[in-house]
Design a protein around this motif. Structure first.
Motif, short mmCIF file in Angstrom:
data_model
loop_
_atom_site.label_atom_id
_atom_site.label_comp_id
_atom_site.label_asym_id
_atom_site.label_seq_id
_atom_site.Cartn_x
_atom_site.Cartn_y
_atom_site.Cartn_z
N ILE A 75 -3.62 -16.66 -5.46
CA ILE A 75 -4.78 -15.85 -5.11
C ILE A 75 -4.44 -14.36 -5.11
N SER A 76 -3.34 -14.00 -4.45
CA SER A 76 -2.99 -12.59 -4.26
C SER A 76 -2.33 -11.96 -5.47
N HIS A 77 -1.46 -12.70 -6.14
CA HIS A 77 -0.67 -12.13 -7.22
C HIS A 77 -1.18 -12.51 -8.61
N PRO A 111 3.23 -5.21 -4.97
CA PRO A 111 3.37 -3.75 -4.96
C PRO A 111 2.54 -3.05 -6.03
N SER A 112 2.20 -3.76 -7.08
CA SER A 112 1.45 -3.14 -8.19
C SER A 112 -0.06 -3.17 -7.97
N LEU A 113 -0.53 -3.90 -6.96
CA LEU A 113 -1.97 -4.05 -6.78
C LEU A 113 -2.56 -2.85 -6.03
N THR A 114 -3.37 -2.08 -6.74
CA THR A 114 -4.02 -0.92 -6.13
C THR A 114 -5.30 -1.35 -5.42
N LEU A 115 -5.73 -0.53 -4.51
CA LEU A 115 -6.98 -0.81 -3.81
C LEU A 115 -8.16 -0.63 -4.75
N HIS A 141 1.16 -1.12 -1.90
CA HIS A 141 0.87 0.01 -2.79
C HIS A 141 0.25 1.12 -1.95
N GLY A 142 0.62 2.36 -2.25
CA GLY A 142 0.20 3.48 -1.42
C GLY A 142 -1.31 3.62 -1.25
N SER A 143 -2.09 3.16 -2.23
CA SER A 143 -3.54 3.29 -2.14
C SER A 143 -4.13 2.49 -0.98
N TRP A 144 -3.39 1.48 -0.50
CA TRP A 144 -3.87 0.66 0.60
C TRP A 144 -3.63 1.32 1.96
N PHE A 145 -3.08 2.53 1.95
CA PHE A 145 -2.83 3.25 3.20
C PHE A 145 -3.67 4.53 3.27
N SER A 146 -4.66 4.63 2.40
CA SER A 146 -5.57 5.77 2.40
C SER A 146 -6.59 5.63 3.53
N ASP A 147 -7.32 6.71 3.79
CA ASP A 147 -8.38 6.65 4.80
C ASP A 147 -9.44 5.63 4.41
N GLU A 148 -9.73 5.55 3.10
CA GLU A 148 -10.73 4.59 2.63
C GLU A 148 -10.28 3.15 2.90
N ALA A 149 -8.99 2.88 2.66
CA ALA A 149 -8.45 1.55 2.91
C ALA A 149 -8.47 1.23 4.40
N THR A 150 -8.11 2.20 5.22
CA THR A 150 -8.10 2.00 6.67
C THR A 150 -9.50 1.65 7.17
N ASP A 164 8.93 -3.77 8.11
CA ASP A 164 10.22 -3.07 8.05
C ASP A 164 11.13 -3.81 7.08
N PRO A 165 11.63 -3.12 6.02
CA PRO A 165 11.29 -1.74 5.70
C PRO A 165 9.87 -1.65 5.13
N PRO A 166 9.21 -0.50 5.35
CA PRO A 166 7.85 -0.35 4.86
C PRO A 166 7.84 -0.20 3.34
N ALA A 167 6.77 -0.66 2.71
CA ALA A 167 6.62 -0.51 1.26
C ALA A 167 5.26 0.11 0.98
N GLY A 168 5.26 1.22 0.28
CA GLY A 168 4.01 1.86 -0.10
C GLY A 168 3.36 2.69 0.98
N GLN A 169 3.91 2.64 2.18
CA GLN A 169 3.28 3.32 3.32
C GLN A 169 3.79 4.74 3.46
N PRO A 170 2.92 5.72 3.25
CA PRO A 170 3.34 7.11 3.43
C PRO A 170 3.13 7.56 4.88
N GLY A 171 4.17 8.03 5.50
CA GLY A 171 4.01 8.57 6.85
C GLY A 171 3.89 7.52 7.93
N ILE A 172 3.15 7.85 8.98
CA ILE A 172 3.07 7.05 10.20
C ILE A 172 2.12 5.87 10.02
N TYR A 173 2.49 4.75 10.60
CA TYR A 173 1.64 3.55 10.58
C TYR A 173 0.32 3.83 11.30
N VAL A 174 -0.78 3.44 10.66
CA VAL A 174 -2.11 3.59 11.25
C VAL A 174 -2.70 2.20 11.47
N PRO A 175 -2.93 1.80 12.71
CA PRO A 175 -3.46 0.46 12.98
C PRO A 175 -4.92 0.33 12.54
#
Length: 244
Positions: A75-77, A111-115, A141-150, A164-175
């Motif tokens: 399903i996911s990959h 990791p390759s799946l963009t939002l 993937h970094g796009s999943w840590f955008s404001d839109e994704a949140t 841990d370790p984080p993958a694709g996450q820029p900066g501080i974790y946002v719940p």
């Protein structure tokens, strides 16, 4: 422990070093579940399990034990969350036989799946239609840590995984919900490295006033179970000190 803290491993193998903490007869799962309150079923990511297998696992554990089940990679990959009705229905029918022992469905994205907001919106709606338990997402993937994704994850009540370790996450974790789902894969060597006491002290402090899950996935060299037991002891000591 915490508000409602579940500590466990990806799987329930008991290594020789940890065996004295799991006395008695029974299967590894039965002995494991007498001490820890959660386990993550990772094998469902790679292959389907029969409904009778899930039902047997559910019958092997105490009433307060919960499983987290990983969404199949088909399903996911493979399908990348698109055209998944038949696959999702099969997975829900199988894992659903865990009954009230099903505590969470974990979605790990490649990791390759963009939002793609429309795809994600439809997928998470379908996931909620299929399961009434906690839902967690480990995107890489970094796009999943955008404001839109949140905002999207919050709207669908999907808990963003702390990895841990984080993958694709820029900066501080946002719940994205009030719940925690932490997956500790091992660092610096992913899947192998054991966590030291200082790190586990930090994890215990973080979990202190939070509800959720902490799963150790550093299973390749047998570090997960000793780490889980050490964290369990720390969280219990912390909880006891609050009540005395």
């Amino acid at each position: 422990m915490g508000l409602d803290t579940r500590i466990g491993c990806a799987g329930w193998s008991i290594d020789r070093q940890s065996a004295p903490r799991f006395p008695g007869d029974g299967s590894h799962l039965q002995r494991y579940a007498a001490v820890l309150t959660a386990a993550e079923i990772n094998s469902s990511f790679y292959k389907p399990h029969q409904a009778t297998t899930y039902a047997r696992w559910a019958a092997s554990v105490p009433a307060d034990f919960r499983f987290s089940v990983k969404l199949p990679r088909s399903i996911s990959h493979d399908q990348k969350l698109v055209d998944i009705d038949e696959l999702l229905a099969r997975f829900a029918a199988e894992a659903g036989t865990l009954g009230d022992k099903l505590g969470c469905v974990l979605v790990q994205l490649p990791p390759s799946l963009t939002l793609q907001p429309a795809v994600a919106d439809d997928f998470f709606a379908r996931l909620h239609d299929s399961f009434d338990c906690m839902l967690a997402c480990e995107a890489r993937h970094g796009s999943w840590f955008s404001d839109e994704a949140t905002e999207l994850l919050r709207r669908h009540r999907i808990t963003r995984v702390i990895a841990d370790p984080p993958a694709g996450q820029p900066g501080i974790y946002v719940p994205t919900t009030d719940l925690v789902y932490a997956r500790l894969h091992g660092s610096p060597r992913i899947y192998y490295s054991s966590y030291d006491e200082a790190y586990l002290d930090q994890v215990a402090a973080y979990l202190k006033d939070r509800s959720g899950w902490c799963i150790f996935d550093n299973t390749a060299s047998g570090a997960a179970l000793p780490n889980a037991l050490e964290l369990l002891d720390k969280v219990r000591t912390q909880s006891q000190s609050k009540t005395t």
